[in-house]
Write a protein that holds these residues in place. Structure first.
Motif, PDB file in Angstrom:
ATOM      1  N   ASP A   1       0.824  -1.210   0.000  1.00 52.58           N
ATOM      2  CA  ASP A   1       0.000   0.000   0.000  1.00 52.58           C
ATOM      3  C   ASP A   1       0.861   1.264   0.000  1.00 52.58           C
ATOM      4  N   SER A   2       1.976   1.231   0.712  1.00 47.90           N
ATOM      5  CA  SER A   2       2.871   2.379   0.735  1.00 47.90           C
ATOM      6  C   SER A   2       3.467   2.623  -0.656  1.00 47.90           C
ATOM      7  N   LEU A   3       3.844   1.561  -1.344  1.00 46.54           N
ATOM      8  CA  LEU A   3       4.364   1.687  -2.697  1.00 46.54           C
ATOM      9  C   LEU A   3       3.284   2.151  -3.667  1.00 46.54           C
ATOM     10  N   ARG A   4       2.058   1.682  -3.477  1.00 45.87           N
ATOM     11  CA  ARG A   4       0.963   2.140  -4.334  1.00 45.87           C
ATOM     12  C   ARG A   4       0.707   3.639  -4.145  1.00 45.87           C
ATOM     13  N   ALA A   5       0.807   4.099  -2.921  1.00 48.71           N
ATOM     14  CA  ALA A   5       0.638   5.533  -2.663  1.00 48.71           C
ATOM     15  C   ALA A   5       1.753   6.325  -3.340  1.00 48.71           C
ATOM     16  N   LEU A   6       2.961   5.787  -3.321  1.00 45.87           N
ATOM     17  CA  LEU A   6       4.079   6.446  -3.991  1.00 45.87           C
ATOM     18  C   LEU A   6       3.838   6.500  -5.500  1.00 45.87           C
ATOM     19  N   ALA A   7       3.378   5.395  -6.062  1.00 44.14           N
ATOM     20  CA  ALA A   7       3.106   5.360  -7.503  1.00 44.14           C
ATOM     21  C   ALA A   7       1.999   6.340  -7.873  1.00 44.14           C
ATOM     22  N   ALA A   8       0.999   6.491  -7.011  1.00 43.23           N
ATOM     23  CA  ALA A   8      -0.085   7.436  -7.277  1.00 43.23           C
ATOM     24  C   ALA A   8       0.448   8.867  -7.276  1.00 43.23           C
ATOM     25  N   THR A   9       1.319   9.180  -6.335  1.00 43.59           N
ATOM     26  CA  THR A   9       1.924  10.514  -6.317  1.00 43.59           C
ATOM     27  C   THR A   9       2.728  10.756  -7.588  1.00 43.59           C
TER      28      THR A   9
END
Length: 284
Positions: free
Chosen positions: A63-71
């Motif tokens: 989830d942390s990586l997905r948030a980074l990818a979204a940013t």
């Protein structure tokens, strides 16, 4: 500025050198588990004229990586991803090495492989240790490293070493994880290719970064590291800039458009020396 986004995950010595070398003139997102470090580098780069953004990330958390990818996606097309995040045997226990170095790489390949833009490319930092210990990874273990789920990776039989001294267990775990990075990138390349993108790994040798010096000065590794420097063809420490130059090459679609799913050794000839007998690892 262009909309071609560079993402650099892990901003130790290598990550910082890569961000400085490749981030000029484009939106750049830097990320690290250490919020203070990533914010400090963001301020330095902004003062130097970079269009840079920063975010804390836990690479062991999907989830942390997905948030980074979204940013990153909010800044433009994600065309370049460089993953340098990792911990060494001198910095962390075996279970944390597995979480960050192995599972973190697997999750990053998955998450960014689903959002990388056509024509984009990724580079994941592995290690010369993966080549040195690669022969000790049996076929069944290699299959798990290449394609196992996070739970399967964490529980891999390869890491079950109850009778091995702790220092050696951490060093072996690190090498096996880095071999896993090389295999995982190779396995991910066809999926990245489905999106018209490429992905490769780079395996540095002994590099004079903060992490590299910690390893060099560790009692359990010092003699082996000295041999890898003094007896190698290059006869010197590598630099973060050496790794950044190799990364730049692999991200460049003009210079490396036919290269994907492979590992580039940037080790000053250590592996060549080991195979020829010129480099001895008696102190390992």
């Amino acid at each position: 500025m262009t909309g071609s986004v560079l993402v650099v995950i892990g901003v130790g010595g290598m990550g910082e050198a890569i961000a400085r070398r490749l981030g000029s003139g484009r939106p750049t997102l830097i990320a690290d588990h250490n919020a203070e470090r990533v914010e400090g580098l963001r301020e330095q780069l902004r003062h130097s004229g970079y269009d840079v953004h920063a975010q804390r990330v836990d690479v062991a958390c999907r989830d942390s990586l997905r948030a980074l990818a979204a940013t990153a996606g909010g800044l433009g097309d994600i065309t370049s991803v460089v993953h340098t995040a990792g911990v060494s045997p001198a910095q962390a226990p075996a279970h944390r090495i597995i979480e960050v170095d192995l599972i973190g790489t697997a999750l990053s390949l998955e998450v960014f492989g689903s959002v990388i833009a056509p024509g984009g490319a990724g580079v994941y930092i592995a290690s010369v240790a993966g080549h040195i210990l690669g022969a000790a990874v049996d076929e069944a273990s290699a299959a798990v490293l290449a394609g196992g789920t996070p739970d399967e990776l964490a529980d891999a039989a390869l890491f079950d070493m109850p009778d091995v001294p702790d220092d050696l267990a951490r060093a072996l775990t690190y090498g096996y994880c880095k071999r896993g990075n090389q295999l995982r990138v190779q396995s991910a390349a066809p999926l990245w290719g489905d999106r018209g993108a490429r992905v490769n790994s780079v395996s540095p040798g002994v590099v004079a970064t903060e992490m590299g010096w910690e390893e060099f000065n560790a009692d359990f590794a010092h003699d082996a590291y000295e041999a890898m420097i003094s007896d190698s063809a290059a006869g010197r420490f590598g630099t973060a800039e050496d790794v950044a130059a190799a990364t730049e090459f692999l991200l460049d679609n003009t210079k490396s458009s036919f290269i994907t799913g492979t590992d580039l050794l940037v080790d000053g000839g250590v592996v060549a020396g080991l195979r020829s007998g010129r480099v001895g690892m008696a102190g390992a």
